[in-house]
Design an enzyme around this catalytic site. Sequence first.
Site, mmCIF file in Angstrom:
data_model
loop_
_atom_site.group_PDB
_atom_site.id
_atom_site.type_symbol
_atom_site.label_atom_id
_atom_site.label_comp_id
_atom_site.label_asym_id
_atom_site.label_seq_id
_atom_site.Cartn_x
_atom_site.Cartn_y
_atom_site.Cartn_z
ATOM 1 N N LYS A 126 -19.723 -38.765 -12.095
ATOM 2 C CA LYS A 126 -20.491 -37.604 -11.637
ATOM 3 C C LYS A 126 -20.722 -37.684 -10.132
ATOM 4 O O LYS A 126 -20.693 -38.759 -9.539
ATOM 5 C CB LYS A 126 -21.847 -37.545 -12.351
ATOM 6 C CG LYS A 126 -21.743 -37.404 -13.857
ATOM 7 C CD LYS A 126 -21.264 -36.025 -14.228
ATOM 8 C CE LYS A 126 -21.242 -35.865 -15.736
ATOM 9 N NZ LYS A 126 -20.441 -34.773 -16.161
ATOM 10 N N CYS A 127 -20.999 -36.523 -9.541
ATOM 11 C CA CYS A 127 -21.301 -36.381 -8.119
ATOM 12 C C CYS A 127 -22.396 -37.372 -7.729
ATOM 13 O O CYS A 127 -23.365 -37.519 -8.466
ATOM 14 C CB CYS A 127 -21.749 -34.943 -7.875
ATOM 15 S SG CYS A 127 -22.101 -34.562 -6.165
ATOM 16 N N PRO A 128 -22.246 -38.086 -6.639
ATOM 17 C CA PRO A 128 -21.250 -37.998 -5.566
ATOM 18 C C PRO A 128 -20.099 -38.992 -5.700
ATOM 19 O O PRO A 128 -19.312 -39.142 -4.788
ATOM 20 C CB PRO A 128 -22.064 -38.311 -4.323
ATOM 21 C CG PRO A 128 -23.013 -39.380 -4.789
ATOM 22 C CD PRO A 128 -23.365 -38.962 -6.222
ATOM 23 N N ASP A 181 -15.878 -34.033 -13.251
ATOM 24 C CA ASP A 181 -17.130 -33.530 -12.680
ATOM 25 C C ASP A 181 -16.938 -32.074 -12.240
ATOM 26 O O ASP A 181 -16.066 -31.783 -11.430
ATOM 27 C CB ASP A 181 -17.531 -34.391 -11.481
ATOM 28 C CG ASP A 181 -18.819 -33.948 -10.822
ATOM 29 O OD1 ASP A 181 -19.525 -33.085 -11.379
ATOM 30 O OD2 ASP A 181 -19.128 -34.467 -9.736
#
Length: 82
Positions: A15-17, A42
Amino acid sequence: MTSPTDVIYDLRGLKCPLPVLKTRRRLKTLHDGDRLVLQTSDPLAGIDIPHFCRQEGHELIESEKTAEGHRFIIRKGISVTA
């Protein structure tokens, strides 16, 4: 379209980042002009990876929405040494 010399980097499940951070780190290990194929799941990568490429001077050759997320082909930009 991928080529046999492309480096494939599977970032699905992150997932981000993390996709951008890991992409940055991986591109540093490649030579100027090398191509990196990213696979991500993502949903924000569709925004984050193109933005990262523009900011860092890498060429986004291809961006494709897939059943699992996104696939990007990036050509590493030319490094400038000061």
